[in-house]
Write an enzyme that holds these catalytic residues in place. Structure first.
Site, short mmCIF file in Angstrom:
data_model
loop_
_atom_site.label_atom_id
_atom_site.label_comp_id
_atom_site.label_asym_id
_atom_site.label_seq_id
_atom_site.Cartn_x
_atom_site.Cartn_y
_atom_site.Cartn_z
N ARG A 1 0.86 -1.20 0.00
CA ARG A 1 0.00 0.00 0.00
C ARG A 1 0.89 1.24 0.00
NH1 ARG A 1 -1.79 0.68 6.37
NH2 ARG A 1 0.32 0.48 7.16
N CYS B 1 2.46 5.31 -8.03
CA CYS B 1 3.36 6.28 -8.65
C CYS B 1 2.63 7.62 -8.65
CB CYS B 1 3.68 5.87 -10.09
SG CYS B 1 4.40 7.25 -10.99
N GLU C 1 -1.11 8.17 5.10
CA GLU C 1 0.34 8.19 5.29
C GLU C 1 1.14 8.24 3.98
OE1 GLU C 1 1.40 5.00 8.01
OE2 GLU C 1 0.99 6.31 9.71
N CYS D 1 9.29 7.18 -6.05
CA CYS D 1 9.19 6.37 -7.27
C CYS D 1 10.24 6.89 -8.25
CB CYS D 1 7.79 6.52 -7.87
SG CYS D 1 7.56 5.59 -9.40
N CYS E 1 10.20 5.85 -11.69
CA CYS E 1 9.78 5.35 -13.01
C CYS E 1 9.98 6.42 -14.08
CB CYS E 1 8.33 4.91 -12.94
SG CYS E 1 7.18 6.30 -12.99
N GLU F 1 -3.91 8.65 14.85
CA GLU F 1 -3.73 7.24 15.22
C GLU F 1 -2.73 7.10 16.36
OE1 GLU F 1 -2.38 4.67 12.09
OE2 GLU F 1 -3.66 5.63 10.61
N TRP G 1 4.47 -3.97 14.39
CA TRP G 1 5.50 -3.80 13.35
C TRP G 1 6.83 -3.33 13.88
CZ3 TRP G 1 6.63 1.36 13.52
CH2 TRP G 1 5.61 2.22 13.93
N LYS H 1 -2.67 -8.36 12.43
CA LYS H 1 -3.61 -9.07 13.30
C LYS H 1 -3.19 -9.03 14.76
CE LYS H 1 -1.82 -13.74 12.35
NZ LYS H 1 -0.72 -13.28 11.46
N PHE H 2 -1.91 -8.75 15.02
CA PHE H 2 -1.49 -8.61 16.41
C PHE H 2 -1.27 -7.15 16.82
CE2 PHE H 2 0.00 -13.13 15.72
CZ PHE H 2 -1.07 -13.67 16.44
N HIS H 3 -1.83 -6.25 16.01
CA HIS H 3 -1.77 -4.83 16.38
C HIS H 3 -2.87 -4.56 17.39
CE1 HIS H 3 -1.87 -0.47 16.10
NE2 HIS H 3 -0.76 -0.50 15.39
#
Ligand code: GLA
Ligand code: ZN
Length: 670
Positions: free
Chosen positions: A110, A114, A149, A154, A156, A306, A314, A355-357
């Site tokens: 995520r 570009c 965020e 990039c 390219c 947040e 993480w 899932k463990f956040h």
């Protein structure tokens, strides 16, 4: 005072789309119990609401919005463009980024569109507009949240082409580019715009994977990338605006995140919002500094978009927040200028890497948990606090310059040491004021310095146009400037100022730096102050000569023994302090103390204490937030004797022993 919300928003990211309906109903009950009044929705739902190029599907989102509206939530509506649907990659691979190594990325992850892909732009704009059309007039949608965020880069072909256009606009002629980047070095002169290559591993990239042989090129690309993503933000914002009138539009920033020039970004945002994820060992002073920086972007209250109610997933070590820690962390955020307290997330996911956040409701599925009880307690306290704190300001007599160009330039430059990091340098100086409970504003390079008794400009490596004049005027009129080694070295293109270091700051500091020594991690030097006391220093040591300044400390070791290390220069009615080396904490404190005395800067309360005391001034009263972030009990200062703690409603007495994370909130009439 800017007060976009009618109450302190309390809630956070909520993804009912990942859950069956029974769970939604249950959630509404639990959240009400916890006094949650806000939900951020639709952050990653693009794939669901636009399953193909031609189709939109809003039924589920309609239901979610209806449910939250009925429950009188403040809805923070995200535009969902932080993660692209798979069909878009399949049909238009150009929407994916090309990395520094030159590899085109496939569908996945995520925050990786570009920014210069016309296809991405077309669809992002369209979905933002569709959403605004549909929900813009709903009075419960009280904030718009563009993408999520922003960040990264990039390399390219689309970006490279757009970079050339950006350069053309900035420099006008190819000769000006050659000059700005000093391309005569290594014979890298370019003759035509099409010969300009984005800085990547296949071009001018260095082996460390980030720098290039030409810092000027790297810095300009960084500026260009920040601008490109800002254009993405503006494009969606402008698509939303006609349907939402003055409902605030924001995007969530990330504190001291390196890659985007947040001072530039904030000018385009109605309100700043940010995501605060300290690690188990992040100093509280660092978190405080990050809040002050986010507040400083617009010099106005911000949203805490947040934070985790309990743990992350993480970080290397995702420690639990101890009892009371989440409450203290949240209130510290409010103390430093937040008007919202929002979590990621309200219900813990069953799969995927988060899932463990931590979440308000965990995998057990009910609310009989420690985390929930703490969330509920804070919810009740914020409700009790009411609304008069909204918009309240943080006043400060000290300004610390934070500048993304300097951040980039300092860390792109090759030599004299690889251990110099911009944010850590700034934090060292911030920490002194934090420990003394002296309020600080984090300010841009072009701030109105006259508002401050002291301006601290650590490692002001790049002195951009107008800065010399502004700082000179400030000191001349009685201001106290504190600057350090690695300052005044280059102009905005990263070319060195000739005539001796620190270039444009030479006269102001009254010194000439002839050479700069780098010390390896195992090496330290000693310096001795004129009062005979000594302290250690490391990292970098300027070898300087006095040209009018007075010497406050000299080196006591190495071959430059007796040369000045720390100086003070009277200039007009003010002073410039120059730190020629990286002193340890005590050395920094000693010199800053002199400056604070000279400038007559006052701490928030006069009593010395190990507690954090931070205040916000509202229309009729001033709020004092008192925190114990130390691992030892500390007494409540006497000036708060017999005051009511607004969080608990209880009277507190001076000397009351505060345990770690205990927090007291007191108001006093202005
Ligand atoms: C970021 C993102 C969220 C989530 C959290 C987890 O802040 O915006 O979507 O991934 O991190 O900490
Ligand atoms: Zn690109």
């Amino acid at each position: 005072m800017y007060k976009p919300f009618g109450r302190i928003l309390y809630g956070g990211d909520y993804n009912p789309n990942q859950w069956p309906k029974e769970v939604w109903e249950q959630d509404m009950e639990y959240f009400k119990d916890a006094r949650i009044n806000s939900a951020t929705i639709n952050v990653f739902s693009w794939a669901k609401i636009q399953p193909s190029e031609e189709e939109y599907y809003f039924d589920e989102l309609d239901e979610i919005v209806d449910m939250l509206s009925k429950e009188n939530y403040d809805i923070v509506m995200a535009t969902s463009t932080g993660a692209m649907p798979s069909w878009m990659y399949r049909k238009y691979p150009e929407v994916g980024r090309v990395d520094y190594q030159g590899r085109r990325h496939k569908f996945g992850q995520r925050h990786n569109a570009c920014p210069n892909s016309p296809v991405f732009q077309k669809y992002a704009k369209a979905i933002a507009e569709q959403l605004a059309k549909r929900y813009g007039s709903n009075p419960h949608v009280t904030c718009w949240h563009i993408s999520n965020e922003y960040g990264g880069e990039c390399y390219c072909e689309n970006c490279e082409k757009a970079f050339r256009v950006w350069l053309k606009k900035k420099y006008g002629t190819i000769d000006a580019v050659n000059k700005a980047w000093n391309l005569e070095f290594w014979g890298h002169t370019v003759y035509d715009w099409d010969e300009i290559v984005a800085p990547n591993a296949l071009g001018d990239g260095m082996e460390n994977g980030t720098d290039t042989a030409f810092a000027g090129l790297s810095i300009d690309y960084r500026r260009f990338m920040s601008d490109s993503m800002l254009e993405n933000f503006k494009m969606e914002r402008d698509a939303v605006r006609p349907y939402v009138k003055d409902t605030p539009i924001t995007t969530n920033l990330m504190g001291t995140y390196k890659f985007l020039d947040y001072f530039k970004w904030s000018k385009e945002m109605d309100i700043v919002s940010w995501d605060n994820y300290p690690s188990y060992n992040t100093p509280w002073s660092f978190t405080a500094m990050s809040h002050d920086l986010m507040r400083g972007l617009k010099d106005a209250p911000f949203m805490l978009m947040e934070q985790t109610p309990s743990q992350q997933n993480w970080q290397p070590y995702n420690s639990l927040k101890k009892p009371g820690q989440m409450r203290a962390q949240s209130l510290q955020t409010v103390a430093h200028g937040a008007d919202t307290v929002q979590f990621f997330q309200l219900r813990r996911s069953i799969g995927g890497c988060e899932k463990f956040h931590g979440a308000v409701i965990g995998h057990v599925g009910h609310n009989n948990t420690r985390v929930f009880r703490e969330v509920k307690q804070l919810g009740e306290e914020l409700e009790r606090l009411g609304t008069s704190i909204l918009g309240a300001v943080n006043e400060a007599e000290v300004g610390i310059i934070f500048d993304w160009d300097n951040y980039w330039a300092l860390e792109y430059t090759s030599g004299p040491t690889e251990d110099l990091t911009y944010v850590n340098q700034i934090h060292q100086y911030y920490k002194y004021f934090y420990d003394k409970n002296i309020g600080v504003n984090m300010i841009p390079f072009d701030a109105d310095f006259s508002k401050y008794k002291i301006v601290v400009a650590p490692v002001l490596y790049m002195v951009k146009e107008g800065m010399k004049e502004a700082l000179t005027e400030y000191v001349q009129n009685g201001g106290i400037l504190i600057t350090t080694f690695m300052s005044g070295l280059v102009d905005q293109s990263d070319n060195v100022y000739l005539g001796g270091y620190p270039g444009p700051l030479k006269e102001l500091a009254g010194i000439w730096v002839e050479e700069i020594d780098a010390l390896a991690p195992e090496q330290i030097n000693t310096i001795t102050f004129t009062d005979g006391t000594s302290t250690t220093c490391n990292l970098l040591c300027d070898l300087m000569h006095l040209e009018g300044a007075e010497c406050l400390a000299r080196y006591a070791s190495n071959f430059y023994v007796d040369m000045p290390a720390i100086t003070r220069n009277q200039y007009g009615k003010g002073y410039t302090y120059y730190f020629g080396t990286n002193m340890n904490k005590d050395g920094i404190a000693k010199v800053l103390e002199m400056a604070v005395q000279a400038a007559n800067v006052a701490p928030v309360i006069s009593e010395a204490t190990g507690l954090e005391v931070t205040c916000r001034k509202a229309e009729n009263c001033t709020y004092y937030f008192i925190f114990n972030f130390k691992d030892q009990v500390l007494p409540l200062p006497s000036c708060f004797d017999n005051c009511t703690d607004l969080l608990t409603g209880q009277i507190v007495t001076a000397g009351k022993m505060m345990k770690q994370y205990d927090t007291v909130l007191i108001s006093m009439p202005n």
